[in-house]
Design a protein around this motif. Sequence first.
Motif, PDB file in Angstrom:
ATOM      1  N   HIS A  70     -68.129  19.655   4.056  1.00  0.00           N
ATOM      2  CA  HIS A  70     -67.980  20.941   3.378  1.00  0.00           C
ATOM      3  C   HIS A  70     -67.976  20.748   1.872  1.00  0.00           C
ATOM      4  O   HIS A  70     -67.755  19.646   1.370  1.00  0.00           O
ATOM      5  N   CYS A  71     -68.192  21.835   1.165  1.00  0.00           N
ATOM      6  CA  CYS A  71     -68.092  21.825  -0.293  1.00  0.00           C
ATOM      7  C   CYS A  71     -66.635  21.660  -0.684  1.00  0.00           C
ATOM      8  O   CYS A  71     -65.743  22.202  -0.016  1.00  0.00           O
ATOM      9  N   CYS A  74     -63.638  24.443  -0.378  1.00  0.00           N
ATOM     10  CA  CYS A  74     -64.155  25.474   0.534  1.00  0.00           C
ATOM     11  C   CYS A  74     -63.844  25.151   1.990  1.00  0.00           C
ATOM     12  O   CYS A  74     -64.706  25.226   2.866  1.00  0.00           O
ATOM     13  N   ALA A  91     -72.560  22.388   2.276  1.00  0.00           N
ATOM     14  CA  ALA A  91     -72.968  21.886   0.967  1.00  0.00           C
ATOM     15  C   ALA A  91     -73.901  22.857   0.262  1.00  0.00           C
ATOM     16  O   ALA A  91     -74.828  23.391   0.860  1.00  0.00           O
ATOM     17  N   ALA A  98     -73.251  27.751  -6.542  1.00  0.00           N
ATOM     18  CA  ALA A  98     -71.895  27.204  -6.559  1.00  0.00           C
ATOM     19  C   ALA A  98     -71.018  27.972  -7.530  1.00  0.00           C
ATOM     20  O   ALA A  98     -69.818  28.102  -7.328  1.00  0.00           O
ATOM     21  N   VAL A 107     -71.151  20.904  -6.648  1.00  0.00           N
ATOM     22  CA  VAL A 107     -70.994  19.600  -6.035  1.00  0.00           C
ATOM     23  C   VAL A 107     -72.362  18.972  -5.928  1.00  0.00           C
ATOM     24  O   VAL A 107     -73.277  19.543  -5.320  1.00  0.00           O
TER      25      VAL A 107
END
Length: 109
Positions: A70-71, A74, A91, A98, A107
Motif C-alpha cells: 500500500h501507499c 493509506c 501504489a 498522490a 511515493v
Amino acid sequence: MLEGKAIIGETDMLQAMQQDALHLAAKALDAFDVTETTNIAHFIKKDFDESYGHGWQCIVGKDFGSFVTHCQGCFIYFCVGSLAFLLFRVAVNSEAEANLIPGMEAVKI
C-alpha cells in the motif's frame, strides 16, 4: 456511536482519514445488513476514491487473510463487532494523484 465500538488493529493513516473510515463503516452498517459485506466494502471504497483519489481497495468480512502493498499513509485495519475492515490504497503512479491526499508525499516506486 461506532467510533467507540471500533477497534483499530493497525494503521498508518492520518487521524482525520481514520475518522472518515470509521464514520463510513458506521454509515455502511446502518445502510446494509451485516451479511452484505460486498456492498459494505463497495460503499466505503467508492467514498474514499471520491474523497482521496482513485486506487482504494476495501475488504470486509469475518475471516480473511491478506498480504498487501500500500501507499504510505493509506492503510487501516479495524474491527467492528465480528466484522473486520481492511482499507488501503494501492501504489500511486503519478505525483499529481498522490497530492490529492492532504499532507501526503508521492511515493516513488
